[in-house]
Design a protein around this motif. Structure first.
Motif, mmCIF file in Angstrom:
data_model
loop_
_atom_site.group_PDB
_atom_site.id
_atom_site.type_symbol
_atom_site.label_atom_id
_atom_site.label_comp_id
_atom_site.label_asym_id
_atom_site.label_seq_id
_atom_site.Cartn_x
_atom_site.Cartn_y
_atom_site.Cartn_z
ATOM 1 N N SER A 103 21.480 8.284 11.036
ATOM 2 C CA SER A 103 22.643 7.976 12.431
ATOM 3 C C SER A 103 22.956 7.200 13.252
ATOM 4 N N VAL A 104 23.249 6.597 14.759
ATOM 5 C CA VAL A 104 23.240 5.638 15.374
ATOM 6 C C VAL A 104 22.052 5.030 15.641
ATOM 7 N N TYR A 105 20.751 5.703 15.170
ATOM 8 C CA TYR A 105 20.243 4.756 15.598
ATOM 9 C C TYR A 105 19.245 4.064 14.764
ATOM 10 N N ARG A 106 17.923 2.897 15.177
ATOM 11 C CA ARG A 106 17.141 1.984 13.699
ATOM 12 C C ARG A 106 16.206 2.283 14.065
ATOM 13 N N LEU A 107 15.387 2.984 13.372
ATOM 14 C CA LEU A 107 14.204 3.524 13.001
ATOM 15 C C LEU A 107 13.103 2.296 12.390
ATOM 16 N N ARG A 108 11.753 2.665 13.444
ATOM 17 C CA ARG A 108 10.957 1.282 12.270
ATOM 18 C C ARG A 108 9.792 2.206 12.043
ATOM 19 N N ASP A 109 9.360 2.201 11.042
ATOM 20 C CA ASP A 109 8.185 2.555 10.291
ATOM 21 C C ASP A 109 7.125 1.877 9.208
ATOM 22 N N ILE A 110 6.233 2.259 9.433
ATOM 23 C CA ILE A 110 5.225 1.739 7.876
ATOM 24 C C ILE A 110 5.353 2.463 6.783
ATOM 25 N N TYR A 111 5.980 1.542 5.407
ATOM 26 C CA TYR A 111 5.821 2.248 4.592
ATOM 27 C C TYR A 111 4.858 2.411 3.249
ATOM 28 N N TRP A 112 4.930 3.095 2.042
ATOM 29 C CA TRP A 112 4.020 2.038 1.047
ATOM 30 C C TRP A 112 4.677 2.276 -0.203
ATOM 31 N N GLY A 113 4.260 1.451 -1.399
ATOM 32 C CA GLY A 113 4.560 1.873 -2.852
ATOM 33 C C GLY A 113 3.411 2.484 -2.777
ATOM 34 N N GLN A 114 3.858 3.301 -4.390
ATOM 35 C CA GLN A 114 2.618 4.163 -4.703
ATOM 36 C C GLN A 114 1.229 3.245 -5.946
ATOM 37 N N GLY A 115 2.014 2.159 -5.752
ATOM 38 C CA GLY A 115 0.344 1.520 -6.129
ATOM 39 C C GLY A 115 0.592 1.125 -7.557
ATOM 40 N N THR A 116 0.531 -0.344 -8.204
ATOM 41 C CA THR A 116 0.228 -0.704 -9.704
ATOM 42 C C THR A 116 -0.530 -1.291 -9.677
ATOM 43 N N GLN A 117 -1.653 -1.407 -11.147
ATOM 44 C CA GLN A 117 -2.691 -1.366 -11.728
ATOM 45 C C GLN A 117 -2.477 -2.698 -11.905
ATOM 46 N N VAL A 118 -3.854 -3.900 -11.508
ATOM 47 C CA VAL A 118 -4.027 -5.060 -12.228
ATOM 48 C C VAL A 118 -5.439 -4.969 -12.253
ATOM 49 N N THR A 119 -4.847 -5.159 -13.935
ATOM 50 C CA THR A 119 -6.793 -5.681 -14.402
ATOM 51 C C THR A 119 -6.555 -6.849 -14.913
ATOM 52 N N VAL A 120 -7.844 -7.440 -14.846
ATOM 53 C CA VAL A 120 -8.300 -8.829 -15.071
ATOM 54 C C VAL A 120 -9.629 -8.740 -16.145
ATOM 55 N N SER A 121 -9.540 -9.037 -17.477
ATOM 56 C CA SER A 121 -10.269 -8.857 -18.340
ATOM 57 C C SER A 121 -10.545 -8.763 -19.479
ATOM 58 N N SER A 122 -11.212 -10.202 -19.835
ATOM 59 C CA SER A 122 -11.299 -10.171 -21.490
ATOM 60 C C SER A 122 -11.737 -9.356 -22.633
#
Length: 122
Positions: A103-122
């Motif tokens: 609306s007429v406000y500016r609300l500050r907050d913390i947001y997170w994503g859903q996550g993404t897998q990183v795998t380092v392997s041979s």
């Protein structure tokens, strides 16, 4: 507001990956965006963060190998990961400290994503 991540996957040791995270919705201003990671059985830890003024902060374990950048016009943060090691294997989460329009406000907050897998392997 939503954070949408992309770019995870499987890579061999020594390889590279690039993660992206975009904030969408009623974003007014991004203050800081960053990446955290959580490996199985471990706590979530900060990997890297960047302010809208492009001040950066890195975990000691990734300094010299990872580079964080931000596109303020697109509300998007990138994490270029080079010289990947097996110990980098984790779920990587995008994080944003931002202000949204309500609306007429500016609300500050913390947001997170859903996550993404990183795998380092041979």
């Amino acid at each position: 507001v939503q954070l949408v991540e992309s770019g995870g996957g499987l890579v061999q040791p020594g390889g590279s990956l690039r993660l992206s995270c975009s904030a969408s919705g009623s974003v007014f201003k991004v203050h800081t965006m960053g990446w955290y990671r959580q490996a199985p059985g471990k706590d979530r830890e900060l990997v890297a963060a960047i302010t809208s003024e492009t001040n950066t902060n890195y975990a000691d374990s990734v300094k010299g190998r990872f580079t964080i950048s931000i596109d303020n016009a697109k509300n998007t943060v990138y994490l270029q990961m080079n010289s990947l090691k097996p110990e980098d294997t984790a779920v990587y989460y995008c994080n944003a400290d931002l202000s949204r329009v309500a609306s007429v406000y500016r609300l500050r907050d913390i947001y997170w994503g859903q996550g993404t897998q990183v795998t380092v392997s041979s």
